[in-house]
Design a protein around this motif. Structure first.
Motif, PDB file in Angstrom:
ATOM      1  N   ALA A 156      18.214   1.157  15.217  1.00 49.99           N
ATOM      2  CA  ALA A 156      18.900   0.772  14.110  1.00 49.99           C
ATOM      3  C   ALA A 156      17.934   0.763  12.802  1.00 49.99           C
ATOM      4  N   VAL A 157      17.040   0.397  12.966  1.00 52.04           N
ATOM      5  CA  VAL A 157      15.864   0.611  11.943  1.00 52.04           C
ATOM      6  C   VAL A 157      15.561   1.993  11.686  1.00 52.04           C
ATOM      7  N   LEU A 158      15.287   2.963  12.626  1.00 52.91           N
ATOM      8  CA  LEU A 158      15.061   4.110  12.281  1.00 52.91           C
ATOM      9  C   LEU A 158      16.171   4.984  11.709  1.00 52.91           C
ATOM     10  N   ARG A 159      17.558   4.542  11.938  1.00 57.18           N
ATOM     11  CA  ARG A 159      18.544   5.060  11.280  1.00 57.18           C
ATOM     12  C   ARG A 159      18.854   4.684   9.819  1.00 57.18           C
ATOM     13  N   ARG A 160      18.138   3.541   9.530  1.00 51.42           N
ATOM     14  CA  ARG A 160      18.242   3.089   8.130  1.00 51.42           C
ATOM     15  C   ARG A 160      17.345   3.443   7.518  1.00 51.42           C
ATOM     16  N   ARG A 161      16.136   3.685   8.129  1.00 52.73           N
ATOM     17  CA  ARG A 161      14.787   4.398   7.545  1.00 52.73           C
ATOM     18  C   ARG A 161      14.712   5.634   7.290  1.00 52.73           C
ATOM     19  N   ALA A 162      15.770   6.541   8.184  1.00 56.56           N
ATOM     20  CA  ALA A 162      15.753   7.921   8.170  1.00 56.56           C
ATOM     21  C   ALA A 162      15.839   8.461   6.691  1.00 56.56           C
ATOM     22  N   PRO A 163      14.817   9.668   6.419  1.00 59.59           N
ATOM     23  CA  PRO A 163      14.736  10.066   4.932  1.00 59.59           C
ATOM     24  C   PRO A 163      16.393  10.640   4.566  1.00 59.59           C
ATOM     25  N   GLU A 164      16.702  10.705   3.222  1.00 57.77           N
ATOM     26  CA  GLU A 164      17.835  11.355   3.278  1.00 57.77           C
ATOM     27  C   GLU A 164      17.589  13.037   3.340  1.00 57.77           C
ATOM     28  N   GLN A 165      18.712  13.653   3.924  1.00 55.66           N
ATOM     29  CA  GLN A 165      18.757  15.006   4.027  1.00 55.66           C
ATOM     30  C   GLN A 165      19.016  15.830   2.578  1.00 55.66           C
ATOM     31  N   GLU A 166      17.920  16.378   2.201  1.00 57.21           N
ATOM     32  CA  GLU A 166      18.119  17.035   1.124  1.00 57.21           C
ATOM     33  C   GLU A 166      19.025  18.251   1.123  1.00 57.21           C
ATOM     34  N   PRO A 167      19.703  18.825   0.200  1.00 60.31           N
ATOM     35  CA  PRO A 167      20.401  19.805   0.298  1.00 60.31           C
ATOM     36  C   PRO A 167      19.436  21.132   0.806  1.00 60.31           C
ATOM     37  N   THR A 168      20.131  21.870   1.756  1.00 59.40           N
ATOM     38  CA  THR A 168      19.517  23.340   1.961  1.00 59.40           C
ATOM     39  C   THR A 168      19.370  24.314   1.120  1.00 59.40           C
ATOM     40  N   LEU A 169      20.675  24.414   0.570  1.00 61.82           N
ATOM     41  CA  LEU A 169      20.860  25.383  -0.624  1.00 61.82           C
ATOM     42  C   LEU A 169      21.098  24.637  -1.953  1.00 61.82           C
TER      43      LEU A 169
ATOM     44  N   HIS B  44       0.848  -1.216   0.039  1.00 61.37           N
ATOM     45  CA  HIS B  44       0.053   0.014  -0.175  1.00 61.37           C
ATOM     46  C   HIS B  44       1.017   1.197   0.064  1.00 61.37           C
ATOM     47  N   PRO B  45       0.587   2.197  -0.938  1.00 61.10           N
ATOM     48  CA  PRO B  45       1.567   3.545  -0.921  1.00 61.10           C
ATOM     49  C   PRO B  45       1.569   4.196   0.230  1.00 61.10           C
ATOM     50  N   ARG B  46       0.614   4.453   1.232  1.00 60.42           N
ATOM     51  CA  ARG B  46       0.422   5.146   2.086  1.00 60.42           C
ATOM     52  C   ARG B  46       1.299   4.459   3.445  1.00 60.42           C
ATOM     53  N   THR B  47       1.579   2.938   3.422  1.00 63.10           N
ATOM     54  CA  THR B  47       2.296   2.396   4.599  1.00 63.10           C
ATOM     55  C   THR B  47       3.545   1.827   4.254  1.00 63.10           C
ATOM     56  N   LYS B  48       3.903   1.836   2.853  1.00 62.09           N
ATOM     57  CA  LYS B  48       4.932   1.067   2.295  1.00 62.09           C
ATOM     58  C   LYS B  48       6.298   1.563   3.087  1.00 62.09           C
ATOM     59  N   SER B  49       6.254   2.770   3.781  1.00 61.63           N
ATOM     60  CA  SER B  49       7.739   3.053   4.188  1.00 61.63           C
ATOM     61  C   SER B  49       7.774   3.127   5.583  1.00 61.63           C
ATOM     62  N   ILE B  50       6.604   2.777   6.236  1.00 63.84           N
ATOM     63  CA  ILE B  50       6.750   2.560   7.748  1.00 63.84           C
ATOM     64  C   ILE B  50       7.509   1.582   8.246  1.00 63.84           C
ATOM     65  N   PRO B  51       8.303   1.703   9.222  1.00 65.66           N
ATOM     66  CA  PRO B  51       9.397   0.590   9.592  1.00 65.66           C
ATOM     67  C   PRO B  51       8.473  -0.521  10.295  1.00 65.66           C
ATOM     68  N   ILE B  52       8.842  -1.714   9.855  1.00 66.01           N
ATOM     69  CA  ILE B  52       8.084  -2.987  10.635  1.00 66.01           C
ATOM     70  C   ILE B  52       9.082  -3.671  11.344  1.00 66.01           C
ATOM     71  N   ILE B  53       8.839  -4.131  12.426  1.00 68.96           N
ATOM     72  CA  ILE B  53       9.723  -4.918  13.260  1.00 68.96           C
ATOM     73  C   ILE B  53       8.934  -6.237  13.701  1.00 68.96           C
ATOM     74  N   MET B  54       9.284  -7.358  13.374  1.00 70.03           N
ATOM     75  CA  MET B  54       8.327  -8.425  13.705  1.00 70.03           C
ATOM     76  C   MET B  54       8.781  -9.238  15.224  1.00 70.03           C
TER      77      MET B  54
END
Length: 184
Positions: free
Chosen positions: A64-77, A17-27
């Protein structure tokens, strides 16, 4: 086992599902065989923890999962030719002259500049700038592109191209524009 369905089915559904595909999942499960771990990870889990586990281990794995899933920082300038946009200070300038933009035009310009030289359809721009949860007419994009061109002024507006039948792009490769300098 979750009430009603397995974690594998739920993970697959969330990933599809597009709205939930980026939510981290830990089983978190009592099933610890290699085949179970592989099935869980293949279903879309970011991590798989078998019982028993300690709270410290769980917290470390979440970090660890949150570090891997963190969005890439876009350049500010972002700079394209004489056009610059600083997302941190919310400033836009062309040829070192400030450009005043509304919030939607700023987001539109920021998206186009960070994805320069690519053609973006109206529906892509709606999803990326307005969000996929907003239901507005695609022609709304045209209105904001027009406002953006007006705000940029004649010299900078040529960078924002309409690609007939496809959408819009921002480019430094403007065609048909001749720069004339005043005689000294």
């Amino acid at each position: 086992m979750l009430p009603g369905e397995s974690g594998l089915v739920l993970a697959k559904r969330w990933r599809a599902h597009p709205r939930t595909k980026s939510i981290p999942i830990i089983m978190l499960t009592a099933r610890g065989d290699e085949s179970d771990r592989v099935a869980g990870l293949d279903a879309g889990a970011d991590d798989y923890i078998s019982k028993p586990f300690s709270t410290k281990e769980l917290l470390a794995r979440i970090r660890a999962v949150l570090r891997r899933r963190a969005p890439e920082q876009e350049p500010t300038l972002v700079i394209m030719g004489q056009l610059s946009l600083d997302a941190a200070t919310y400033r836009v300038a062309f040829d070192d002259q400030p450009v005043k933009l509304g919030p939607t035009e700023f987001k539109l310009l920021h998206y186009l500049m960070t994805h320069a030289e690519r053609v973006h359809s109206r529906s892509q721009l709606l999803d990326q700038v307005w969000g996929d949860h907003v239901f507005i007419e695609e022609r709304t994009v045209d209105v904001h592109v027009k406002r953006l061109r007006e705000a940029l002024g004649e010299r900078a507006a040529v960078m924002l191209e309409t690609v007939r039948g496809a959408g819009y792009r921002i480019t430094t490769q403007t065609q048909g524009v001749v720069s004339v300098s005043p005689a000294a």
